[in-house]
Design a protein around this motif. Sequence first.
Motif, PDB file in Angstrom:
ATOM      1  N   GLN A   1       4.306  10.212  -7.138  1.00  0.00           N
ATOM      2  CA  GLN A   1       5.313  10.512  -8.168  1.00  0.00           C
ATOM      3  C   GLN A   1       4.649  10.847  -9.494  1.00  0.00           C
ATOM      4  N   ASN A   2       3.656  10.083  -9.878  1.00  0.00           N
ATOM      5  CA  ASN A   2       2.957  10.344 -11.137  1.00  0.00           C
ATOM      6  C   ASN A   2       2.257  11.698 -11.112  1.00  0.00           C
ATOM      7  N   ARG A   3       1.737  12.068  -9.975  1.00  0.00           N
ATOM      8  CA  ARG A   3       1.070  13.353  -9.845  1.00  0.00           C
ATOM      9  C   ARG A   3       2.078  14.493 -10.015  1.00  0.00           C
ATOM     10  N   ARG A   4       3.267  14.331  -9.462  1.00  0.00           N
ATOM     11  CA  ARG A   4       4.316  15.362  -9.615  1.00  0.00           C
ATOM     12  C   ARG A   4       4.761  15.489 -11.062  1.00  0.00           C
ATOM     13  N   ARG A   5       4.840  14.385 -11.779  1.00  0.00           N
ATOM     14  CA  ARG A   5       5.277  14.409 -13.183  1.00  0.00           C
ATOM     15  C   ARG A   5       4.285  15.132 -14.074  1.00  0.00           C
ATOM     16  N   ARG A   6       3.019  15.068 -13.740  1.00  0.00           N
ATOM     17  CA  ARG A   6       1.987  15.698 -14.567  1.00  0.00           C
ATOM     18  C   ARG A   6       1.978  17.203 -14.441  1.00  0.00           C
ATOM     19  N   ARG A   7       2.553  17.750 -13.399  1.00  0.00           N
ATOM     20  CA  ARG A   7       2.543  19.209 -13.177  1.00  0.00           C
ATOM     21  C   ARG A   7       3.552  19.913 -14.014  1.00  0.00           C
TER      22      ARG A   7
ATOM     23  N   LEU B   1       0.827  -1.209   0.000  1.00  0.00           N
ATOM     24  CA  LEU B   1       0.000   0.000   0.000  1.00  0.00           C
ATOM     25  C   LEU B   1       0.858   1.254   0.000  1.00  0.00           C
ATOM     26  N   GLN B   2       1.932   1.234   0.778  1.00  0.00           N
ATOM     27  CA  GLN B   2       2.835   2.382   0.797  1.00  0.00           C
ATOM     28  C   GLN B   2       3.490   2.590  -0.555  1.00  0.00           C
ATOM     29  N   GLU B   3       3.920   1.519  -1.203  1.00  0.00           N
ATOM     30  CA  GLU B   3       4.554   1.619  -2.521  1.00  0.00           C
ATOM     31  C   GLU B   3       3.563   2.151  -3.557  1.00  0.00           C
ATOM     32  N   ARG B   4       2.339   1.682  -3.526  1.00  0.00           N
ATOM     33  CA  ARG B   4       1.311   2.145  -4.447  1.00  0.00           C
ATOM     34  C   ARG B   4       1.056   3.646  -4.262  1.00  0.00           C
ATOM     35  N   ASP B   5       0.998   4.079  -3.006  1.00  0.00           N
ATOM     36  CA  ASP B   5       0.788   5.493  -2.719  1.00  0.00           C
ATOM     37  C   ASP B   5       1.986   6.326  -3.168  1.00  0.00           C
ATOM     38  N   ARG B   6       3.202   5.825  -2.983  1.00  0.00           N
ATOM     39  CA  ARG B   6       4.408   6.531  -3.405  1.00  0.00           C
ATOM     40  C   ARG B   6       4.408   6.727  -4.921  1.00  0.00           C
ATOM     41  N   ARG B   7       4.056   5.668  -5.674  1.00  0.00           N
ATOM     42  CA  ARG B   7       4.006   5.774  -7.138  1.00  0.00           C
ATOM     43  C   ARG B   7       2.928   6.759  -7.589  1.00  0.00           C
ATOM     44  N   ARG B   8       1.798   6.762  -6.905  1.00  0.00           N
ATOM     45  CA  ARG B   8       0.720   7.678  -7.246  1.00  0.00           C
ATOM     46  C   ARG B   8       1.173   9.126  -7.061  1.00  0.00           C
TER      47      ARG B   8
END
Length: 100
Positions: free
Chosen positions: A94-100, A85-92
């Motif tokens: 990261q993806n949000r930061r890349r979209r900005r 769950l922590q890894e899934r949240d970390r990836r989410r």
Amino acid sequence: MPTARVKVFHADRDFGFLTAEDGEEVYVHLGDVAGSGLRSGDEVTYEMGEGDDGAKAIDVEVVRAAPEDNPVGRTISAPPVWSDLQERDRRRRQNRRRRR
């Protein structure tokens, strides 16, 4: 004796639910099953009894077993471990930061 079909049975937790002919769901415990257990899709006969939390099926007997490759019912997977769950949240994040 009423008949029903096994909706789902959790062999690791020793309980499940039957779907009666009238559509009602009935709780069943492994201790009330004649034989080794139940599988999703099995057709059974049973009697109604009272449990701690209400009505439940007792004297459950399999009339017709479901085939081994039966698609009826559902499988319940084990819950994810905390690190997943922590890894899934970390990836989410990261993806949000890349979209900005």
